[in-house]
Design a protein around this motif. Structure first.
Motif, short mmCIF file in Angstrom:
data_model
loop_
_atom_site.label_atom_id
_atom_site.label_comp_id
_atom_site.label_asym_id
_atom_site.label_seq_id
_atom_site.Cartn_x
_atom_site.Cartn_y
_atom_site.Cartn_z
N ALA A 155 58.47 46.06 55.34
CA ALA A 155 57.34 45.75 54.47
C ALA A 155 57.76 44.82 53.34
N PRO B 195 44.81 41.33 42.37
CA PRO B 195 44.84 40.18 43.28
C PRO B 195 43.98 40.47 44.51
N ASP C 3 51.63 51.69 47.18
CA ASP C 3 52.51 51.39 48.29
C ASP C 3 53.83 52.15 48.21
N THR D 185 58.08 41.01 54.22
CA THR D 185 56.88 40.21 54.45
C THR D 185 56.59 39.28 53.28
N GLY D 186 57.13 39.59 52.10
CA GLY D 186 56.89 38.76 50.93
C GLY D 186 55.64 39.12 50.15
N VAL D 187 54.88 40.08 50.64
CA VAL D 187 53.68 40.53 49.95
C VAL D 187 54.09 41.46 48.81
N VAL D 188 53.46 41.33 47.65
CA VAL D 188 53.76 42.20 46.51
C VAL D 188 53.26 43.60 46.81
N LEU D 189 54.16 44.58 46.68
CA LEU D 189 53.81 45.98 46.90
C LEU D 189 53.61 46.65 45.56
N ALA E 39 45.76 42.01 50.24
CA ALA E 39 46.75 41.38 51.10
C ALA E 39 46.54 41.84 52.54
N GLU E 40 47.16 41.13 53.43
CA GLU E 40 47.07 41.49 54.83
C GLU E 40 47.96 42.69 55.15
N LEU E 41 48.84 43.05 54.22
CA LEU E 41 49.79 44.12 54.45
C LEU E 41 49.17 45.47 54.13
N ARG E 42 49.32 46.40 55.01
CA ARG E 42 48.93 47.79 54.77
C ARG E 42 50.14 48.65 55.06
#
Length: 147
Positions: free
Chosen positions: A50, A26, A79, A53-57, A29-32
């Motif tokens: 983390a 994908p 992650d 946030t709803g982001v898939v890790l 994502a904005e997540l790091r």
């Protein structure tokens, strides 16, 4: 002979999986996970924040219960990394070493998630004290089992 600096970082995590196996990944994502590190590598990362946030890790498992396998897994850029202390022969010392290895070699960017072998509080305490970001209780069928 001139030494050339690498202009880009080598592929890690999802990019490595895509490059190796041809799996589409994908968009980034904005997540790091680096943003959710603890103040010290001896402490667990803020994994719950983390997850919220709803982001898939993207994660992987440490299949071989050795420090060398954990060291390699920690440097791949996932992650989180799953340590299964229930289905592998593992002492509390080895579990602690695996958790600390993941935390140190990933520099806090990979969270260690541990499935403890029993519901006894000793294993949970050892995992959390070593710096595990989360624990999974085996055979937990509801809230009454976990309390």
């Amino acid at each position: 002979m001139a030494i050339q600096a690498l202009s880009t970082r080598p592929a890690r995590g999802a990019a490595l999986m895509a490059q190796t196996f041809g799996i589409p990944i994908p968009p980034p994502a904005e997540l790091r996970m680096e943003d959710y590190r603890a103040n010290s590598l001896n402490q667990p990362p803020r994994f719950r924040d983390a997850l919220r946030t709803g982001v898939v890790l993207l994660g992987t498992g440490v299949i071989l219960p050795t420090v060398q396998a954990a060291r390699i897994t920690a440097t791949l850029g996932f992650d989180w990394a799953f340590i299964d202390a229930e289905h592998t022969p593992m002492s509390p010392d080895l579990m602690t070493d695996l958790i600390k290895t993941i935390n140190y070699y990933s520099e806090g960017a990979t969270a260690a998630v541990v499935r403890v072998p029993t519901h006894s509080h000793e294993w949970m305490t050892w995992a959390l004290d070593a710096g595990a970001a989360a624990i999974i209780l085996p055979h937990a069928s509801g809230l009454s089992t976990t309390q």
